[in-house]
Design a protein around this motif. Sequence first.
Motif, PDB file in Angstrom:
ATOM      1  N   LEU A   1      14.821  38.323  51.979  1.00 23.82           N
ATOM      2  CA  LEU A   1      15.444  39.632  52.129  1.00 23.82           C
ATOM      3  C   LEU A   1      15.986  39.810  53.537  1.00 23.82           C
ATOM      4  O   LEU A   1      15.368  39.376  54.523  1.00 23.82           O
ATOM      5  CB  LEU A   1      14.436  40.740  51.826  1.00 23.82           C
TER       6      LEU A   1
ATOM      7  N   ASP B   1      19.417  45.204  54.762  1.00 30.85           N
ATOM      8  CA  ASP B   1      19.992  45.527  53.453  1.00 30.85           C
ATOM      9  C   ASP B   1      19.506  46.874  52.937  1.00 30.85           C
ATOM     10  O   ASP B   1      18.358  47.276  53.153  1.00 30.85           O
ATOM     11  CB  ASP B   1      19.620  44.450  52.423  1.00 30.85           C
TER      12      ASP B   1
ATOM     13  N   ALA C   1      15.522  47.581  52.536  1.00 34.77           N
ATOM     14  CA  ALA C   1      14.861  46.282  52.445  1.00 34.77           C
ATOM     15  C   ALA C   1      13.524  46.252  53.177  1.00 34.77           C
ATOM     16  O   ALA C   1      12.631  45.471  52.835  1.00 34.77           O
ATOM     17  CB  ALA C   1      15.776  45.185  52.981  1.00 34.77           C
TER      18      ALA C   1
ATOM     19  N   LEU D   1      19.371  42.919  44.053  1.00 34.21           N
ATOM     20  CA  LEU D   1      19.679  41.957  45.107  1.00 34.21           C
ATOM     21  C   LEU D   1      19.933  40.563  44.540  1.00 34.21           C
ATOM     22  O   LEU D   1      20.807  39.840  45.024  1.00 34.21           O
ATOM     23  CB  LEU D   1      18.541  41.909  46.126  1.00 34.21           C
TER      24      LEU D   1
END
Length: 515
Positions: free
Chosen positions: A170, A174, A190, A238
């Motif tokens: 990750l 984000d 995120a 994602l």
Amino acid sequence: MDKVRVRFAPSPTGSLHIGGVRTALYNYLLARKHGGKMLLRIEDTDQTRFVPGAEAYILDALEWMGIEIDEGIVKGGKDLGPHAPYRQSERKPIYREYAERLVKEGKAYYAFDTAEELESMRKELEAAQVATAQYNAVTRMKMKNSLTLSPEETARRLAAGDAHVIRIKLNPRDEVRLNDMVRGWVSWHATELDDKVLLKSDGMPTYHLASVVDDHLMEISHVIRGEEWLPSAPIHVLLYRYLGWEATMPRFAHISLVLNPDGNGKLSKRDAGIGDFPRIPLSWTDPVTGQKAIGFREEGYLPDAMANFLAFLGWNPGTEQELFSIDELIQAFSLERMNKAGARFDIQKARWYNQQYIRMMADEKLGGLVIQDAKNRAAGLDEALVPKFVRLFKERVTFVHEIVSESTGLLIAPESYETEVASKKWTSEAVRGIEAFKVALAGASPEVNAEEAKNLLHDVLESLGIKMGKVMQSLRLAITGKGAGPDLMLIIEVLGRDETVKRLDAAIERLPVID
């Protein structure tokens, strides 16, 4: 709406929860409304939880509910459709391909951490009073993975067959946004998430990777699943982004939870303390423990009634209408009318639906169900009398088996009489009328019908100057032992002349006159 393809994807870990049946039903209704396809996929990647017989149970439950499968696992154990296989355990190479692709593109990484090392990290974070122990952008840099190990060391470990998983990588910057068809816009940063495992050390995918890959390859247009899966949604979004599939990402609809009858907590399959009623569609015996659980089918619920009831657990048609045929449900259903709040599982409402469906059923069809139920119970019911039993009890029962029990009970002469009724209604006037009716009935045809019995009683009482209301409850008491029940004249028709006269004689002999 574009081509609709939906899927029901249960895990074969035991019996199917009634909430899962509701999820399957919503998928089915949406597919049928838009001329789409209903897929059945078995999510069996966790082999440690696999239960023998569970897959067959799922198929039987869907068949009982009338939920037809267009593509996927079908009866007989074969796949049906161009996207086979539909058991995730048989698609193992597919998932590794996409997981490795993500690693090559820097969107995932190999992690070699042992269970002890992961536990040590968790305790360290707890000691530092970190709110949630996560494997994320911060902690991953202290662990053994392909981000902290050299490329050579990583390659050596892989070549040596060292146990490892593949985790999503990750980006802490984000942000994930999802326009859910039930919840509306939902967003996550995120930093709230962790680097979820995509591929386990046994080579099997986790739910995150498998469901996204399969939904994409099987061209799923809508993912309808329970609210409990909403926390997984950002990882899935994602993955669609990382794999370049955002343009074809399905619409998500996270439906409300099915709650206990008191509204406290999710309805459990096992919590007997919340009420004595089924929580699964069909009866199930655990192959390991031998523990048995009764299903709605065995309890006597009709599949169409259950469909109507379950549809209303989280959906509102926007009208006052409550009773829908399956075709009407298909036409009325829309995800836009789903409720966000959890739905209480009101078993009394389920019983009401069953009662209504029995009342609406054609007598001939209901009679067939009564005959079958009687055979299942070895009740020895005279099939020739079933149409009369249906007329007698159709408006008074909640379940088909009650017609069988009421009918068999009716054929047994009463051993006792309701005391309260006898103490108030068994008067000398009532007995006089009953005796006269008995004599008149004895001279009638052995196959006396309800209309003839009614006319006979009317004529006798009129000749004696006794009002019908003075006799009827006592007459019923003498014949059935009860003070209330279905059409008494039809009961006389079912019993016939001789049995009715015999019962009247017995009551006159046994019951003391109160005046």
